[in-house]
Design a protein around this motif. Structure first.
Motif, PDB file in Angstrom:
ATOM      1  N   VAL A 277       0.796  -1.221   0.000  1.00 47.50           N
ATOM      2  CA  VAL A 277       0.000   0.000   0.000  1.00 47.50           C
ATOM      3  C   VAL A 277       0.832   1.275   0.000  1.00 47.50           C
ATOM      4  CG1 VAL A 277      -1.979  -1.138   1.079  1.00 47.50           C
ATOM      5  CG2 VAL A 277      -0.249  -0.033   2.529  1.00 47.50           C
ATOM      6  N   TYR A 278       2.157   1.144  -0.094  1.00 45.10           N
ATOM      7  CA  TYR A 278       3.008   2.335  -0.142  1.00 45.10           C
ATOM      8  C   TYR A 278       4.312   1.954  -0.806  1.00 45.10           C
ATOM      9  CZ  TYR A 278       5.416   6.576   1.470  1.00 45.10           C
ATOM     10  OH  TYR A 278       6.086   7.769   1.536  1.00 45.10           O
ATOM     11  N   GLN A 279       4.771   2.788  -1.744  1.00 47.32           N
ATOM     12  CA  GLN A 279       6.037   2.551  -2.433  1.00 47.32           C
ATOM     13  C   GLN A 279       7.132   3.343  -1.732  1.00 47.32           C
ATOM     14  OE1 GLN A 279       5.937   0.306  -5.002  1.00 47.32           O
ATOM     15  NE2 GLN A 279       3.760   0.160  -4.523  1.00 47.32           N
ATOM     16  N   GLY A 280       8.270   2.737  -1.529  1.00 42.26           N
ATOM     17  CA  GLY A 280       9.341   3.395  -0.800  1.00 42.26           C
ATOM     18  C   GLY A 280       9.333   2.946   0.653  1.00 42.26           C
ATOM     19  N   ILE A 281      10.119   3.614   1.469  1.00 48.19           N
ATOM     20  CA  ILE A 281      10.279   3.246   2.873  1.00 48.19           C
ATOM     21  C   ILE A 281       9.629   4.327   3.729  1.00 48.19           C
ATOM     22  CG2 ILE A 281      11.922   2.716   4.704  1.00 48.19           C
ATOM     23  CD1 ILE A 281      13.931   1.923   2.505  1.00 48.19           C
TER      24      ILE A 281
ATOM     25  N   GLU B 194       6.900  -1.064   3.600  1.00 45.67           N
ATOM     26  CA  GLU B 194       8.253  -1.125   4.133  1.00 45.67           C
ATOM     27  C   GLU B 194       8.497   0.021   5.110  1.00 45.67           C
ATOM     28  OE1 GLU B 194      12.876  -1.776   2.576  1.00 45.67           O
ATOM     29  OE2 GLU B 194      11.238  -1.564   1.114  1.00 45.67           O
ATOM     30  N   ILE B 195       9.274  -0.277   6.154  1.00 46.04           N
ATOM     31  CA  ILE B 195       9.636   0.726   7.151  1.00 46.04           C
ATOM     32  C   ILE B 195      11.153   0.692   7.364  1.00 46.04           C
ATOM     33  CG2 ILE B 195       7.399   0.643   8.316  1.00 46.04           C
ATOM     34  CD1 ILE B 195       8.658  -1.177  10.436  1.00 46.04           C
ATOM     35  N   THR B 196      11.656   1.619   8.160  1.00 44.59           N
ATOM     36  CA  THR B 196      13.089   1.643   8.457  1.00 44.59           C
ATOM     37  C   THR B 196      13.395   0.721   9.639  1.00 44.59           C
ATOM     38  OG1 THR B 196      12.962   3.429  10.076  1.00 44.59           O
ATOM     39  CG2 THR B 196      13.169   4.074   7.746  1.00 44.59           C
ATOM     40  N   LYS B 197      14.668   0.393   9.805  1.00 46.44           N
ATOM     41  CA  LYS B 197      15.095  -0.383  10.979  1.00 46.44           C
ATOM     42  C   LYS B 197      14.760   0.375  12.253  1.00 46.44           C
ATOM     43  CE  LYS B 197      19.093  -2.725  13.038  1.00 46.44           C
ATOM     44  NZ  LYS B 197      18.804  -2.264  14.408  1.00 46.44           N
ATOM     45  N   ARG B 198      14.938   1.678  12.212  1.00 47.59           N
ATOM     46  CA  ARG B 198      14.657   2.509  13.391  1.00 47.59           C
ATOM     47  C   ARG B 198      13.199   2.362  13.825  1.00 47.59           C
ATOM     48  NH1 ARG B 198      12.977   8.042  13.369  1.00 47.59           N
ATOM     49  NH2 ARG B 198      13.347   9.078  15.365  1.00 47.59           N
TER      50      ARG B 198
END
Length: 202
Positions: free
Chosen positions: A10-14, A48-52
């Motif tokens: 549902v979202y492109q990129g991080i 996708e999300i960041t490690k943080r």
């Protein structure tokens, strides 16, 4: 009310923290929000999300469970749907994802893990029409998106609408699913406008 249930990006990129929290409840504006079970509306969504952000969510509350590189949030969003976070090795790199899984389906978490890996290991970067529409919905501010009601040009209860601006500066609502290819391109960020189309995986 449309109730999608397929696994879908549902979202492109991080997504950074602000965007991640916005997407935790992408359907907050739906009519009769507190009536009925909205599980089917959320189950299957992922991004996708960041490690943080992955590590931050792990520390908020003790997880409901931890299985290898996955953990589930203790608090359920609706019905039997909750957040599941993944740390997956894809093409030699560890990447991090949030997904809504319906835990009443014992196979939902593994199906989600496999679907994310399949989607993110495609050799050619491409987007389906549905992914383009979902990205537009996720990235649009609440003031410029909503749900069809009696004031909409075509009143279809529960269908998503988006604000479009004309060259003259006037604004009007249009059903998200009815956007033309040109309107979709205009709503996408430049780096996503010219990605090739891809068929939905069978």
């Amino acid at each position: 009310m449309s109730t999608p249930s397929a696994i879908r990006k549902v979202y492109q990129g991080i997504a950074e923290r602000h965007q991640m929290f916005r997407m935790f409840d992408r359907h907050a504006q739906r009519p009769n929000r507190f009536d009925g079970d909205a599980s089917a509306l959320y189950a299957g969504e992922w991004f996708e999300i960041t490690k943080r952000e992955h590590d931050y969510t792990f520390e908020i509350l003790p997880p409901l469970w931890i299985r290898g590189s996955m953990f589930a949030m203790r608090e359920f969003l609706t019905g039997s749907v909750t957040s599941v976070f993944f740390a997956l090795r894809i093409d030699g790199l560890i990447r991090y994802f949030h997904a809504y899984c319906d835990l009443s389906d014992r196979g939902s978490v593994e199906a989600m893990r496999l679907a994310i890996i399949e989607r993110e290991t495609r050799p050619v970067r491409a987007m389906t029409r549905d992914e383009r529409l979902e990205h537009i919905w996720s990235a649009t501010a609440d003031a410029y998106r909503g749900y069809s009601d009696e004031t909409s040009p075509q009143y279809l209860p529960g269908q998503r609408v988006i604000t479009l601006f004309s060259n003259a500066g006037s604004a009007g609502l249009k059903l998200l699913d009815d956007l033309t290819d040109d309107e979709i391109a205009a709503k996408l960020p430049v780096q996503l406008r010219h990605l090739p189309d891809t068929a939905v995986a069978a």
